[in-house]
Motif scaffolding. Sequence first.
Motif, mmCIF file in Angstrom:
data_model
loop_
_atom_site.group_PDB
_atom_site.id
_atom_site.type_symbol
_atom_site.label_atom_id
_atom_site.label_comp_id
_atom_site.label_asym_id
_atom_site.label_seq_id
_atom_site.Cartn_x
_atom_site.Cartn_y
_atom_site.Cartn_z
ATOM 1 N N ALA A 187 0.834 -1.202 0.000
ATOM 2 C CA ALA A 187 0.000 0.000 0.000
ATOM 3 C C ALA A 187 0.872 1.256 0.000
ATOM 4 O O ALA A 187 0.559 2.246 -0.680
ATOM 5 C CB ALA A 187 -0.924 -0.010 1.221
ATOM 6 N N SER A 188 1.966 1.216 0.728
ATOM 7 C CA SER A 188 2.870 2.365 0.767
ATOM 8 C C SER A 188 3.585 2.554 -0.569
ATOM 9 O O SER A 188 3.787 3.692 -1.023
ATOM 10 C CB SER A 188 3.895 2.187 1.890
ATOM 11 O OG SER A 188 3.249 2.136 3.149
ATOM 12 N N ALA A 189 3.978 1.438 -1.197
ATOM 13 C CA ALA A 189 4.601 1.532 -2.519
ATOM 14 C C ALA A 189 3.629 2.125 -3.528
ATOM 15 O O ALA A 189 4.016 2.902 -4.412
ATOM 16 C CB ALA A 189 5.080 0.149 -2.977
ATOM 17 N N LEU A 190 2.354 1.773 -3.389
ATOM 18 C CA LEU A 190 1.321 2.335 -4.261
ATOM 19 C C LEU A 190 1.221 3.853 -4.070
ATOM 20 O O LEU A 190 1.142 4.616 -5.046
ATOM 21 C CB LEU A 190 -0.018 1.675 -3.948
ATOM 22 C CG LEU A 190 -1.209 2.069 -4.816
ATOM 23 C CD1 LEU A 190 -1.093 1.453 -6.198
ATOM 24 C CD2 LEU A 190 -2.520 1.612 -4.160
ATOM 25 N N LEU A 191 1.235 4.300 -2.806
ATOM 26 C CA LEU A 191 1.147 5.726 -2.506
ATOM 27 C C LEU A 191 2.367 6.475 -3.037
ATOM 28 O O LEU A 191 2.249 7.546 -3.653
ATOM 29 C CB LEU A 191 1.015 5.934 -0.997
ATOM 30 C CG LEU A 191 0.875 7.381 -0.512
ATOM 31 C CD1 LEU A 191 -0.403 8.000 -1.054
ATOM 32 C CD2 LEU A 191 0.905 7.431 1.018
ATOM 33 N N ALA A 192 3.552 5.903 -2.807
ATOM 34 C CA ALA A 192 4.770 6.535 -3.325
ATOM 35 C C ALA A 192 4.738 6.600 -4.844
ATOM 36 O O ALA A 192 5.153 7.594 -5.454
ATOM 37 C CB ALA A 192 5.999 5.759 -2.851
ATOM 38 N N GLY A 193 4.216 5.539 -5.470
ATOM 39 C CA GLY A 193 4.111 5.525 -6.922
ATOM 40 C C GLY A 193 3.173 6.593 -7.439
ATOM 41 O O GLY A 193 3.382 7.159 -8.521
ATOM 42 N N PHE A 194 2.139 6.891 -6.678
ATOM 43 C CA PHE A 194 1.190 7.946 -7.073
ATOM 44 C C PHE A 194 1.922 9.281 -7.203
ATOM 45 O O PHE A 194 1.763 10.009 -8.194
ATOM 46 C CB PHE A 194 0.073 8.030 -6.043
ATOM 47 C CG PHE A 194 -1.152 8.748 -6.515
ATOM 48 C CD1 PHE A 194 -2.178 8.065 -7.137
ATOM 49 C CD2 PHE A 194 -1.278 10.116 -6.335
ATOM 50 C CE1 PHE A 194 -3.321 8.732 -7.581
ATOM 51 C CE2 PHE A 194 -2.411 10.797 -6.776
ATOM 52 C CZ PHE A 194 -3.429 10.092 -7.399
ATOM 53 N N GLY A 195 2.732 9.599 -6.190
ATOM 54 C CA GLY A 195 3.534 10.815 -6.272
ATOM 55 C C GLY A 195 4.567 10.751 -7.378
ATOM 56 O O GLY A 195 4.803 11.728 -8.097
#
Length: 392
Positions: free
Chosen positions: A109-117
């Motif tokens: 989930a955190s990798a997904l959030l970082a990927g969004f940015g």
Amino acid sequence: MASTTAPSRAPVFSPAAVVASCVGSMLIGALQALYGAAVPAFREEFGLSPSGAGLALSAHFIGGVAGVLLFDRLFGRIGNRRILGTSYLLMAAGAVGFALAPNWPAALASALLAGFGFGGIACGLNQLFAVGFGPRSTAMLNILNAQFGVGAVLGPALIGAVGAARYPAVFLGFALVNLPLLLCLRGVQDRAPQPSDTAPGPQVARSRSLASVLVLFVVLYVLHVGIEAGVGGWEPTHLETVGYGAGVAATATSVYWLMMTAGRFLVAPLTLRFSAQTIVTVSCAGMTVCLLLASVEELAPYAYAGVGLFIAPVFPTGLSWLHQAAPGARRTGAVVIAASMVGGVAAGPALGKVIEWSGVRAVPLLLSGVSALCLATTFRLARSTRKPPNSR
């Protein structure tokens, strides 16, 4: 080379903002490379298979696709500073979450959030550089993306220096470095000119099907980034499997990213002498040959370095080629950048599954097949965007 954008009265970037943007590109390169370098550590920590570990990079790229598409929808509607600032904060928050994640679902989930940015920054900077420098856009895009390679060199090198087991500290440090860039956003023009402000070029008017050309660019970018992510993620594992030590494998991976950086700097002056399609075609041919050579154990580290050199110009120079082929199409740039993220999404689990079946030794041969498809797509694009003989 024809200009890809209309000139703007006010500069899109102040000198300080150009430097800060290059640092931002460096950071997104580091983030993408950090996942591959940390794979051995979080495989052991969370008990993951190769395909399971590949999901980290896939989650990153899924978030990247979402970030690209959101930026494209907001581009020109709200201030560029606000979009870029939010993207930097999201990437930093995701890096912190990945470092402190108590379990693998939380890490994803955190990798997904970082990927969004990551996606917002990648799309934002590339789109703004494409409209901000007129005839120098191709060169500036290569320089911007060269900084991505600088970060991708430093990421694995840092992991190698401190040890993969300490990857959480590296991700936390990465998050902190994002924050000073927010202060430099004042130098970004909040309402930059948009690609749609330019009139359609002759190639668009004479193309039998703009949609088919766009599809070919999408295919090119999906395949190209699949190769880039595949080499970056699996080169260390392949080299260790064929007998190289962990230190040598990590160093060779850094050299791969270093050669990608060098290639983009080297090609910048060449863009003033050779067409974008010529540069992309030669690049795809070169990386196909190098991937075949990487299947020879004695040549593998050097061949992977060659892959980095040849793959370097494809992303930024391909964007310039796209803008020349379809300068009046509003969303083409964002579509192909999003497509490049899809290549990263598919590369992790797809390559991981094939590796489980065929073995790690087959990695370069598998990627060389993908690269051959990339080359075939480039030839087709060259034919599709070529001016008719009787055109002026």
